[in-house]
Every structure is written in C-alpha cells, then in structure tokens.
Scaffold this motif. Structure first.
Motif, PDB file in Angstrom:
ATOM      1  N   ASP A  58       0.793  -1.185   0.131  1.00 34.88           N
ATOM      2  CA  ASP A  58       0.258  -0.120   0.195  1.00 34.88           C
ATOM      3  C   ASP A  58       1.116   0.926  -0.190  1.00 34.88           C
ATOM      4  OD1 ASP A  58      -3.053   0.675   0.788  1.00 34.88           O
ATOM      5  OD2 ASP A  58      -1.535   2.185   1.609  1.00 34.88           O
ATOM      6  N   SER A  59       1.880   1.384   0.665  1.00 30.88           N
ATOM      7  CA  SER A  59       2.769   2.539   0.097  1.00 30.88           C
ATOM      8  C   SER A  59       3.796   2.727  -0.620  1.00 30.88           C
ATOM      9  CB  SER A  59       4.059   2.260   2.105  1.00 30.88           C
ATOM     10  OG  SER A  59       4.603   1.344   1.649  1.00 30.88           O
ATOM     11  N   LEU A  60       4.052   1.202  -1.134  1.00 33.54           N
ATOM     12  CA  LEU A  60       4.837   1.443  -2.079  1.00 33.54           C
ATOM     13  C   LEU A  60       3.693   2.390  -3.299  1.00 33.54           C
ATOM     14  CD1 LEU A  60       6.137  -1.739  -2.525  1.00 33.54           C
ATOM     15  CD2 LEU A  60       7.363   0.390  -1.282  1.00 33.54           C
ATOM     16  N   LEU A  61       2.488   1.620  -3.628  1.00 32.13           N
ATOM     17  CA  LEU A  61       1.342   2.214  -4.290  1.00 32.13           C
ATOM     18  C   LEU A  61       1.086   3.624  -4.660  1.00 32.13           C
ATOM     19  CD1 LEU A  61      -0.223  -1.454  -5.218  1.00 32.13           C
ATOM     20  CD2 LEU A  61       1.874   0.359  -6.624  1.00 32.13           C
ATOM     21  N   GLN A  62       1.436   4.555  -2.902  1.00 36.23           N
ATOM     22  CA  GLN A  62       0.392   6.000  -2.761  1.00 36.23           C
ATOM     23  C   GLN A  62       1.422   6.827  -3.388  1.00 36.23           C
ATOM     24  OE1 GLN A  62       1.759   6.920   1.532  1.00 36.23           O
ATOM     25  NE2 GLN A  62      -0.315   5.133   1.861  1.00 36.23           N
ATOM     26  N   GLY A  63       0.781   7.945  -4.018  1.00 37.27           N
ATOM     27  CA  GLY A  63       0.526   9.005  -4.686  1.00 37.27           C
ATOM     28  C   GLY A  63       0.317   9.257  -6.204  1.00 37.27           C
ATOM     29  N   PRO A  64       0.265   9.593  -6.847  1.00 35.47           N
ATOM     30  CA  PRO A  64       0.401   9.809  -8.062  1.00 35.47           C
ATOM     31  C   PRO A  64       1.672   8.862  -9.131  1.00 35.47           C
ATOM     32  CG  PRO A  64       1.902  11.575  -7.879  1.00 35.47           C
ATOM     33  CD  PRO A  64       0.793  11.329  -6.433  1.00 35.47           C
ATOM     34  N   ILE A  65       1.577   8.347  -9.446  1.00 37.14           N
ATOM     35  CA  ILE A  65       2.302   6.626 -10.298  1.00 37.14           C
ATOM     36  C   ILE A  65       2.527   7.184 -11.779  1.00 37.14           C
ATOM     37  CG2 ILE A  65       2.877   4.792 -10.425  1.00 37.14           C
ATOM     38  CD1 ILE A  65       1.602   3.685  -7.384  1.00 37.14           C
ATOM     39  N   ALA A  66       1.192   7.755 -12.143  1.00 38.44           N
ATOM     40  CA  ALA A  66       1.633   7.722 -13.890  1.00 38.44           C
ATOM     41  C   ALA A  66       1.925   7.687 -14.489  1.00 38.44           C
ATOM     42  CB  ALA A  66       0.192   8.556 -14.379  1.00 38.44           C
ATOM     43  N   GLU A  67       2.932   8.889 -14.139  1.00 37.12           N
ATOM     44  CA  GLU A  67       3.607  10.126 -15.001  1.00 37.12           C
ATOM     45  C   GLU A  67       5.784   9.910 -13.974  1.00 37.12           C
ATOM     46  OE1 GLU A  67       4.083  11.406 -17.808  1.00 37.12           O
ATOM     47  OE2 GLU A  67       2.037  10.092 -17.959  1.00 37.12           O
ATOM     48  N   GLU A  68       4.997   9.687 -12.563  1.00 36.28           N
ATOM     49  CA  GLU A  68       6.400   9.200 -11.599  1.00 36.28           C
ATOM     50  C   GLU A  68       7.837   8.584 -12.821  1.00 36.28           C
ATOM     51  OE1 GLU A  68       9.198   9.317  -9.227  1.00 36.28           O
ATOM     52  OE2 GLU A  68       7.664   9.997  -9.003  1.00 36.28           O
ATOM     53  N   PRO A  69       8.565   9.681 -12.528  1.00 32.45           N
ATOM     54  CA  PRO A  69       9.417   8.910 -13.327  1.00 32.45           C
ATOM     55  C   PRO A  69      10.769   7.477 -12.528  1.00 32.45           C
ATOM     56  CG  PRO A  69      10.714  10.770 -12.863  1.00 32.45           C
ATOM     57  CD  PRO A  69       9.110  10.657 -12.554  1.00 32.45           C
ATOM     58  N   LEU A  70      10.181   7.365 -11.512  1.00 27.69           N
ATOM     59  CA  LEU A  70      10.859   6.137 -10.471  1.00 27.69           C
ATOM     60  C   LEU A  70      10.300   4.549  -9.885  1.00 27.69           C
ATOM     61  CD1 LEU A  70      13.777   8.182  -8.570  1.00 27.69           C
ATOM     62  CD2 LEU A  70      13.778   7.432 -10.764  1.00 27.69           C
ATOM     63  N   ILE A  71       8.898   5.617 -10.583  1.00 24.79           N
ATOM     64  CA  ILE A  71       8.155   3.821 -10.367  1.00 24.79           C
ATOM     65  C   ILE A  71       7.554   3.149 -11.574  1.00 24.79           C
ATOM     66  CG2 ILE A  71       6.140   3.245  -9.356  1.00 24.79           C
ATOM     67  CD1 ILE A  71       6.419   5.544  -7.110  1.00 24.79           C
ATOM     68  N   GLU A  72       7.773   1.745 -11.917  1.00 23.90           N
ATOM     69  CA  GLU A  72       7.356   1.180 -12.756  1.00 23.90           C
ATOM     70  C   GLU A  72       6.736  -0.107 -12.849  1.00 23.90           C
ATOM     71  OE1 GLU A  72       7.238   0.503 -17.133  1.00 23.90           O
ATOM     72  OE2 GLU A  72       7.498   2.108 -15.697  1.00 23.90           O
ATOM     73  N   LEU A  73       5.518   0.024 -13.100  1.00 20.52           N
ATOM     74  CA  LEU A  73       4.427  -1.283 -12.782  1.00 20.52           C
ATOM     75  C   LEU A  73       4.438  -2.179 -14.388  1.00 20.52           C
ATOM     76  CD1 LEU A  73       1.563   0.224 -11.005  1.00 20.52           C
ATOM     77  CD2 LEU A  73       3.532   0.144 -10.231  1.00 20.52           C
ATOM     78  N   LYS A  74       4.413  -2.906 -13.757  1.00 19.53           N
ATOM     79  CA  LYS A  74       4.703  -5.171 -14.501  1.00 19.53           C
ATOM     80  C   LYS A  74       3.939  -5.060 -14.422  1.00 19.53           C
ATOM     81  CE  LYS A  74       8.286  -2.698 -17.587  1.00 19.53           C
ATOM     82  NZ  LYS A  74       7.104  -2.624 -18.620  1.00 19.53           N
ATOM     83  N   GLN A  75       2.941  -5.714 -15.394  1.00 21.83           N
ATOM     84  CA  GLN A  75       1.608  -6.987 -14.353  1.00 21.83           C
ATOM     85  C   GLN A  75       2.290  -8.361 -14.808  1.00 21.83           C
ATOM     86  OE1 GLN A  75       0.072  -9.578 -15.865  1.00 21.83           O
ATOM     87  NE2 GLN A  75       1.326  -9.404 -17.862  1.00 21.83           N
ATOM     88  N   GLY A  76       3.117  -8.422 -15.252  1.00 24.46           N
ATOM     89  CA  GLY A  76       3.540 -10.145 -15.028  1.00 24.46           C
ATOM     90  C   GLY A  76       4.363 -10.825 -15.706  1.00 24.46           C
ATOM     91  N   PHE A  77       4.969 -12.456 -15.855  1.00 20.17           N
ATOM     92  CA  PHE A  77       6.221 -12.316 -16.570  1.00 20.17           C
ATOM     93  C   PHE A  77       5.539 -13.569 -17.800  1.00 20.17           C
ATOM     94  CE2 PHE A  77       7.862 -12.950 -12.175  1.00 20.17           C
ATOM     95  CZ  PHE A  77       8.034 -11.590 -12.356  1.00 20.17           C
ATOM     96  N   CYS A  78       4.113 -13.326 -17.986  1.00 19.06           N
ATOM     97  CA  CYS A  78       3.296 -13.658 -19.323  1.00 19.06           C
ATOM     98  C   CYS A  78       3.040 -12.584 -20.917  1.00 19.06           C
ATOM     99  CB  CYS A  78       2.544 -14.441 -19.199  1.00 19.06           C
ATOM    100  SG  CYS A  78       3.104 -16.397 -17.965  1.00 19.06           S
ATOM    101  N   THR A  79       3.152 -13.023 -21.503  1.00 24.15           N
ATOM    102  CA  THR A  79       1.981 -12.335 -22.163  1.00 24.15           C
ATOM    103  C   THR A  79       0.822 -12.703 -22.671  1.00 24.15           C
ATOM    104  OG1 THR A  79       2.217 -13.756 -24.015  1.00 24.15           O
ATOM    105  CG2 THR A  79       3.554 -12.571 -24.377  1.00 24.15           C
ATOM    106  N   LEU A  80      -0.170 -11.938 -22.170  1.00 21.61           N
ATOM    107  CA  LEU A  80      -1.526 -12.149 -21.957  1.00 21.61           C
ATOM    108  C   LEU A  80      -2.068 -12.589 -23.225  1.00 21.61           C
ATOM    109  CD1 LEU A  80      -2.249  -9.204 -20.207  1.00 21.61           C
ATOM    110  CD2 LEU A  80      -1.617 -11.214 -19.824  1.00 21.61           C
ATOM    111  N   SER A  81      -1.766 -13.117 -23.912  1.00 18.05           N
ATOM    112  CA  SER A  81      -2.209 -13.959 -25.146  1.00 18.05           C
ATOM    113  C   SER A  81      -2.555 -15.500 -24.510  1.00 18.05           C
ATOM    114  CB  SER A  81      -1.063 -14.954 -26.227  1.00 18.05           C
ATOM    115  OG  SER A  81       0.318 -15.569 -25.445  1.00 18.05           O
ATOM    116  N   ASP A  82      -3.394 -16.024 -25.927  1.00 21.74           N
ATOM    117  CA  ASP A  82      -3.989 -17.363 -25.142  1.00 21.74           C
ATOM    118  C   ASP A  82      -3.233 -18.772 -25.949  1.00 21.74           C
ATOM    119  OD1 ASP A  82      -5.856 -19.624 -24.013  1.00 21.74           O
ATOM    120  OD2 ASP A  82      -7.670 -18.905 -25.200  1.00 21.74           O
ATOM    121  N   PRO A  83      -2.819 -19.766 -25.621  1.00 22.92           N
ATOM    122  CA  PRO A  83      -2.519 -20.004 -24.357  1.00 22.92           C
ATOM    123  C   PRO A  83      -0.910 -18.849 -24.186  1.00 22.92           C
ATOM    124  CG  PRO A  83      -1.157 -20.994 -25.996  1.00 22.92           C
ATOM    125  CD  PRO A  83      -2.069 -20.308 -26.689  1.00 22.92           C
ATOM    126  N   PRO A  84      -0.599 -18.849 -22.681  1.00 22.50           N
ATOM    127  CA  PRO A  84       0.222 -17.282 -22.366  1.00 22.50           C
ATOM    128  C   PRO A  84       1.428 -18.619 -22.911  1.00 22.50           C
ATOM    129  CG  PRO A  84      -1.478 -17.793 -20.195  1.00 22.50           C
ATOM    130  CD  PRO A  84      -2.229 -18.701 -21.427  1.00 22.50           C
TER     131      PRO A  84
END
Length: 247
Positions: A68-94
C-alpha cells in the motif's frame, strides 16, 4: 533441495560404478573405510542439490501495508516508478514475455541515471490498466486485488504456468541480471535488490535500482527516464544529461 529431477538422475546414474565401492561383508567395512568413503559420496551427491537462499530478503511477507505504501501517490507520470503486470504475455495460451527482462533492465538503468542519489521502484505483478487485470483474471483465474487504485494481480500463477517455483524463478532472474551487459557493481546491486514480496497472498516482485553515483550504460547504450517512459539517448545528448544530473 534438488536442482531438478534430471540433475538427480545424472548424479545417481551408475553412481557406484564410477570409482566408488562398498566392501562386502560387515567386517570388511570398518570405520576407517567409512570415514574416507562418506566425503566422496557427499561431494558427488551435492552436485544435484542446492542450498536455498535464506528468506531474509522477503522482509515484507504478507504485508498489505507495505505494498500500500509503495503504491501511494501519483504514479502515472512518476519517472522512478514502473509497474509491470507479470512475466507472461496475455495471449491464449500465455507464453513467457521474452521482451520483459530487457525492458526491466533498460528501465532500471534509466532510473539509476536519473541522478547521483536516485532510487527507483519496479514492481512486477500490478496491472497497468483495467483491461490487463481483466485478462489476467480470465487466463489465470486471479481475482485482482485493489490497492491504492491499482490492480494487484500477482505472478505466482504465471510462474507455475511456465514450470517454475518461486525459488527457481528468483535464482533464474538474479542469474540473468548478473550475466547481463551491465557494470559488475550495478548488476550485483540490482540482483540483490530483486526480491519477492507478498500482498494478501499475492506474489509480487520488487526491484529497487539505485544510482551508483555515476552514469551507467547497458550494452554500450544510454537510457534515461522521461516521465513514465524509458528512452535511449545518443551519446552527445547523454553527455549533456550527465552534466545536468551528476554534478
């Protein structure tokens, strides 16, 4: 723990036919012969096993408050924060996202080049948009967890889908980081900073790229963070960036 079933099979294959033997008859196998045989047996068996790294790095086990503390505040344009959904592509099958590692390393370098005292955060296991969260739920059966208006989707199901457990995936990425075309000091720092974090049972991966006090390159290329994106710079432009951010 065993490295793999194959590693154990290779070690045990014709085990006693490769210079090791147990004397027949109880009286023929005295304590002196046992004393010399045991170390050889242990040495050979050890090749198929590894000692897991202590989990002291997972200092925020099951800590919702920490994420919760990591994700506080505006993240969208923050140069020092990057979010990734995971290690797989979201194709079928992944399948494994083969571009992710390169993206993460370039982003880490860009964050380290932000300034001589900069520290960034890369968090893997958080969907960057609602459509990605919905797709993860569809493919892996994961119900997204809302934390600070972000969709935490975790990565454990993806890692298992790729045939790994947490420890093996952790070592795999640390090995890839240390074997990449980064300076040794930054690669070691980055590998140490890559660790699992649990949030209400969901497995995330945290990486904190830190400046080493000087600009760094990756495979002879220069990366910086501009807004929320990582961009490659020509050498001349990067020299100008250095004089502005590392004085």
């Amino acid at each position: 723990m065993p490295k793999s079933d194959e590693a154990v099979r290779v070690v045990l294959d014709n085990f006693w036919g490769r210079g090791l033997s147990i004397p027949t008859g109880g009286s023929a196998w005295g304590k002196d012969k046992k004393r010399t045989l045991y170390p050889d047996v242990k040495k050979r068996l050890r090749r198929a096993f590894y000692k897991p790294e202590p989990r002291r790095s997972v200092i925020h086990l099951n800590s919702r408050k920490y994420v919760d503390s990591l994700l506080q505040g505006p993240i969208a344009e923050e140069p020092l924060i990057e979010l990734k959904q995971g290690f797989c592509t979201l194709s079928d099958p992944p399948v494994e996202d083969v571009d992710l590692f390169e993206q993460v390393i370039q982003t880490a370098v860009g964050m380290a080049n932000h300034g001589k005292a900069s520290e960034g955060l890369i968090l893997i296991g958080v969907a960057d948009k609602p459509s990605a969260a919905a797709r993860v739920e569809q493919l892996f059966g994961v119900k997204p967890l809302r934390v600070q208006d972000q969709s935490v989707v975790g990565t454990e199901e993806q890692i298992r889908h790729l045939g790994y457990d947490v420890d093996r995936w952790w070592r795999r990425w640390q090995s890839k980081i240390q074997g990449s075309k980064l300076s040794t000091d930054f690669a070691n720092s980055l590998a140490h900073a890559f660790k699992p974090v649990y949030c209400d049972g969901m497995l995330l991966w945290e990486m904190r790229p830190k400046s080493v006090g000087k600009p760094i390159s990756y495979d002879g290329r220069f990366f910086v963070r501009i807004g929320s994106s990582t961009q490659e710079m020509a050498a001349d432009d990067f020299l100008s960036h250095m004089t502005t951010h590392f004085v």
